[in-house]
Design an enzyme around this catalytic site. Structure first.
Site, PDB file in Angstrom:
ATOM      1  N   CYS A  49     -13.982  25.910  -5.162  1.00  8.55           N
ATOM      2  CA  CYS A  49     -14.033  25.063  -6.350  1.00  8.55           C
ATOM      3  C   CYS A  49     -12.714  24.344  -6.560  1.00  8.55           C
ATOM      4  O   CYS A  49     -11.719  24.621  -5.878  1.00  8.55           O
ATOM      5  CB  CYS A  49     -14.376  25.889  -7.579  1.00  8.55           C
ATOM      6  SG  CYS A  49     -13.152  27.164  -7.941  1.00  8.55           S
ATOM      7  N   CYS A  84      28.862   5.610   4.963  1.00 10.83           N
ATOM      8  CA  CYS A  84      27.658   6.360   4.576  1.00 10.83           C
ATOM      9  C   CYS A  84      28.032   7.767   4.121  1.00 10.83           C
ATOM     10  O   CYS A  84      27.540   8.269   3.112  1.00 10.83           O
ATOM     11  CB  CYS A  84      26.687   6.464   5.749  1.00 10.83           C
ATOM     12  SG  CYS A  84      26.074   4.887   6.371  1.00 10.83           S
ATOM     13  N   ASP A 109       2.244 -13.379   7.916  1.00 12.74           N
ATOM     14  CA  ASP A 109       1.297 -12.979   6.864  1.00 12.74           C
ATOM     15  C   ASP A 109       1.731 -11.692   6.167  1.00 12.74           C
ATOM     16  O   ASP A 109       1.197 -11.360   5.106  1.00 12.74           O
ATOM     17  CB  ASP A 109      -0.106 -12.756   7.460  1.00 12.74           C
ATOM     18  CG  ASP A 109      -0.705 -14.029   8.029  1.00 12.74           C
ATOM     19  OD1 ASP A 109      -0.464 -15.094   7.439  1.00 12.74           O
ATOM     20  OD2 ASP A 109      -1.390 -13.942   9.054  1.00 12.74           O
ATOM     21  N   CYS A 154      -9.641  26.439  -7.124  1.00  8.88           N
ATOM     22  CA  CYS A 154      -8.968  26.926  -5.915  1.00  8.88           C
ATOM     23  C   CYS A 154      -7.937  25.901  -5.440  1.00  8.88           C
ATOM     24  O   CYS A 154      -6.807  26.249  -5.085  1.00  8.88           O
ATOM     25  CB  CYS A 154      -9.981  27.179  -4.802  1.00  8.88           C
ATOM     26  SG  CYS A 154     -11.250  28.402  -5.195  1.00  8.88           S
ATOM     27  N   ASP A 173      -5.898 -16.457   5.885  1.00  9.64           N
ATOM     28  CA  ASP A 173      -5.020 -17.220   6.760  1.00  9.64           C
ATOM     29  C   ASP A 173      -5.928 -17.986   7.728  1.00  9.64           C
ATOM     30  O   ASP A 173      -7.080 -17.597   7.926  1.00  9.64           O
ATOM     31  CB  ASP A 173      -4.099 -16.258   7.510  1.00  9.64           C
ATOM     32  CG  ASP A 173      -3.322 -16.953   8.611  1.00  9.64           C
ATOM     33  OD1 ASP A 173      -2.668 -17.969   8.317  1.00  9.64           O
ATOM     34  OD2 ASP A 173      -3.396 -16.488   9.767  1.00  9.64           O
TER      35      ASP A 173
END
Length: 814
Positions: free
Chosen positions: A89, A24, A706, A92, A503
């Site tokens: 607003c 690594c 699933d 901003c 399922d």
């Protein structure tokens, strides 16, 4: 060759994940050193860190971080929630996000106008929250790191009370200004222009510079950062009216050449400031209402807990409860943490988690959750999930996550907001210049009123509030029903769904299968056969295993040891017991393994036609027994399927069970499309095929098998009663597992998106119509002209409309 000086090279230590070996280290050092602008790289295996020297002029830190993330060594980041005061607003929001994201070490920032918060992801080794707070404050806002929801609520109250104080001061002064500006209307003899103007000047000073101070502060800080906001429009517009009036009061001769009828407009400036303060006051109140649902969720957790320590019951703060503590719950008490019941029987109200109105009966061994209310008996439970790990805390965090996310539909509003204020100021200046030079009855006063009206009527606030207010109210409303939506993007995908795939086991059925019958086909001792089946099932994790184990325990069979165990996904189990080769599984598995079936084929086929799952048991390749297993269909399943069909969506059943059992369940529920005998790894392939046919597919499931299908579907819906893996791969989570949550989630998503569209149409439509109207575009054609006072009232109403429309979601019937 030019030698780089230390000032031109920056060094940084980055904490990263997954540095597990020297390979690594070598890979990281080679990959990062190849980046143009990186001078040296040293990866540290012991500390899991990467030291990088780089030239800021050629490469930025975020590019280095992204490269590390790309090669799967993610840079560790921290997160901070910041409360911001003074945002009004979309400009901003855009300003804060753009400026803060430029800070080195900031990975991501999402600002929510409706909730007045920012969620910032940053690299702790590079930047700290204090630096981020200072940057936000330099832009003209008050910012503080949000430690908890109580502090956040206090900040909101403080902001609201200061607005209210300013409004209460401005209102009487504005009333007096209006009175002296229109004395004739009240039957009072005029005092003379000069005297009246001077009185108005002194009355206008506190309104303009004390009550209106917030606008000037925001304008000045925006100016220093070369940006503009709503405060810029108000400050410039009201200052124009005030300064013109000051000149008319003290130096009227300067205006005589350009304006024959010199007048003052102190009332215009004062009324605009007062109306905008009033609008922001209403807006603040409405914003607080949008976040009230989240605050309700947070307040559900009990503040204190009664725990057993040193043999005594002690009252402690919820934050002091630790895993393994024994918590005592009395009738009427709120549960402070999640855990498992050790002793006692009761019923608990979990409506805040599941939306289910009826209390749930609990007994030893059952899980209980923080925020639930104990209705009757006293019980003790062991704390297993505390603090931020409780289900309720995760629900709150999930709601906050969607609030901070951006829906794709919002992108256009964000782009417009970024340039809105400069464009409006340009239009106002252009309109002023044109009305000054156009021939006719117009003069400086006329052009000035046009200029002010354009600045004041423009409303970037509505653009900024259109999406976040709807998402905030909608997601909080869903959380009350146990519906968690992971991101705002999902809202847009839901409306396109035309197919829902379920399922079977644990989703349409209760997921608690039980053995109906155990049939011995040969000469084996039935108890011995059942012991063999139980030994195999104990080594398995299949949902049917528990049914067999429970049945066997009731019969009191002996325990056997299984060797060479192997589970074949979607097929069955095999192993060796007492020297015999044993198999337990479906008919296809038996055929594949070469088991002699005798008459088992006919018997299992007859049972499957009745919708039951059949497990065949073979010893030494001879069929010796059949286990009949069934699972009750959830009582709400049929109604949910019918509701989905009524909405125009096709419904499919996807199951690993045998075809006859799956078709039997489908026929009972009115499902016409069935995919049966599907192996776990094939589920996602079937979803992919349905999508390839042009369908937008929602998959509903609960199990580990699933997860790939949930991830592959356009929308993955996981039942909260399912596994953590399934929940991790889903887009929508239904806490509690009631199937009505599917239709509720779809309806909530569709209605929330519809509300966002309504808000955006209003926000864009308002500005498209209002700005030309204020600029006097219709004056030559129809004599229509908008005064600055009317413009300020319209601007305030625009924001309030958007928030009020979003608040309707609180009362949505799901």
């Amino acid at each position: 060759m030019k030698v780089k000086t230390p000032a031109e090279i920056k060094a940084v230590d980055l904490q990263v994940d997954k540095i597990t070996c020297q390979g690594c280290v070598n890979f990281i050092e080679k990959t990062i050193s190849d980046i143009d602008g990186v001078t040296t790289v040293h990866a540290n295996l012991a500390e899991s860190s990467v030291n990088v020297h780089y030239e800021p002029g050629r490469i930025d830190l975020n590019s280095i971080r992204r490269r590390l993330d790309d090669i799967n060594y993610n840079v560790r980041t921290s997160r901070a929630s910041i409360q911001i005061e003074g945002m009004h607003c979309a400009s901003c929001v855009s300003k804060i996000e753009n400026e803060v994201s430029r800070l080195e070490g900031v990975v991501n920032i999402r600002v929510n106008l409706a909730d007045q918060t920012a969620r910032v992801e940053y690299i702790q080794q590079i930047i700290d929250p204090g630096t981020i707070l200072k940057k936000i404050e330099s832009l003209g806002y008050r910012a503080s790191q949000q430690e908890d929801e109580i502090e956040k609520e206090d900040l909101k109250k403080d902001y609201h009370s200061r607005l209210l104080r300013n409004f209460k001061i401005a209102l009487p002064f504005t009333a007096l200004i209006f009175f002296f500006s229109h004395l004739g209307m009240f039957g009072v003899k005029p005092l003379g222009d000069r005297a009246t103007f001077i009185i108005l000047f002194f009355l206008a000073l506190p309104v303009q510079f004390y009550c209106g101070r917030r606008f000037y502060v925001g304008f000045w800080k925006s100016l220093k950062n070369f940006t503009a906001s709503m405060d810029t429009l108000v400050a410039v517009g009201t200052s124009a009216a005030f300064l013109y009036s000051v000149i008319a009061t003290f130096y009227p001769s300067l205006l005589a050449s350009v304006d024959q009828n010199v007048a003052v407009y102190y009332d215009t400036a004062a009324i605009i400031i007062t109306l905008i303060l009033f609008g922001r006051l209403l807006e603040s109140r409405a914003k607080n209402a949008t976040s009230a649902e989240i605050e309700k969720l947070i307040k559900l957790e009990g503040r204190t807990a009664l725990v057993e320590r040193d043999g005594k019951e002690r009252q402690v703060d919820r934050a002091d409860v630790e895993q393994g503590d024994i918590v005592v719950i009395k009738p009427g008490s709120k549960l402070p943490v999640d855990g498992v019941v050790l002793e006692g029987f009761s019923s608990v109200d979990e409506s805040m988690l599941t939306g289910e109105p009826l209390p749930r009966e609990i007994k030893p061994g059952d899980r209980v959750y923080a925020g639930s209310i104990n209705k009757s008996g006293r019980f003790r439970f062991e704390a297993q999930a505390v603090g931020s790990d409780t289900v309720l805390s995760k629900i709150v965090e999930s709601v906050k996550q969607i609030i901070s996310s951006r829906a794709p539909i919002q992108r256009l509003a964000d782009k417009v907001a970024a340039v809105f204020v400069p464009v409006v100021m340009s239009i106002a200046a252009l309109a002023f210049a044109l009305w000054m030079i156009l021939p006719g009855e117009t003069n400086l006063t006329f052009a000035l009123m046009i200029f002010i009206a354009v600045l004041i009527i423009a409303c970037p606030c509505a653009l900024g509030l259109a999406t976040p207010t709807a998402i905030m109210v909608g997601s909080s409303r869903g959380a009350r029903e146990g519906i968690l939506i992971k991101s705002a993007e999902i809202l847009e995908r839901v409306q396109k769904i035309n197919m829902v795939v379920f399922d079977k086991t644990g989703t349409l059925s209760e997921g608690r299968p039980h053995v109906d019958e155990f049939r011995n086909l040969g000469n084996f001792d039935p108890r011995k056969l059942l012991s063999i089946a139980t030994a195999l099932e104990k080594a398995s994790e299949h949902p049917l295993s528990e049914a067999v184990i429970v049945y066997a325990s009731e019969k009191g069979v002996e325990e056997l040891e299984v060797r060479d165990f192997e589970a074949v996904p979607g097929r069955g189990l095999r192993g060796r017991i007492d020297g015999s080769q044993v198999h337990l599984g479906n008919l296809a598995f038996m055929k594949d393994e070469g088991v002699s079936l005798n008459n088992g084929n006919e018997q299992s086929g007859g049972l499957r036609s009745n919708g039951k799952t059949v497990l065949l048991l073979a010893v030494d390749f001879s069929l010796e027994g059949i286990i009949h297993v069934s699972d009750l269909i959830k009582p709400e399943a049929e109604a949910v399927v019918e509701e989905l069909k009524q909405s125009g969506r096709s419904v499919w059943l996807l199951s690993g069970d045998n075809k006859s059992a799956a078709e039997s369940v489908a026929s009972q529920l009115g499902i016409e499309n069935v995919l049966a005998e599907v192996l776990p790894h094939e589920k996602s392939d079937h979803i992919k095929s349905l999508k390839a046919a042009g369908n937008k597919v929602a998959m509903v499931g609960d199990g580990v098998n699933d997860a790939p299908a949930l991830a592959e579907a356009d929308i993955g819906i996981a039942l909260g009663s399912g596994t953590d893996v399934a929940l991790a791969f889903s887009d929508i989570t239904l806490i509690g597992g009631n199937l009505h949550g599917v239709t509720k989630a779809l309806k909530l998503s569709e209605t929330t998106l519809k509300t966002i569209k309504q808000n955006l149409v209003w926000a864009f439509g308002y500005n498209v119509v209002a700005i030309p109207l204020a600029a006097g575009l219709f004056y030559p054609l129809a004599g229509i002209l908008l005064s600055p006072v009317v413009a300020s009232a319209a601007m305030a109403f625009s924001s309030i409309f958007v928030i009020s429309n979003s608040l309707r979601l609180r009362k949505l019937r799901l």
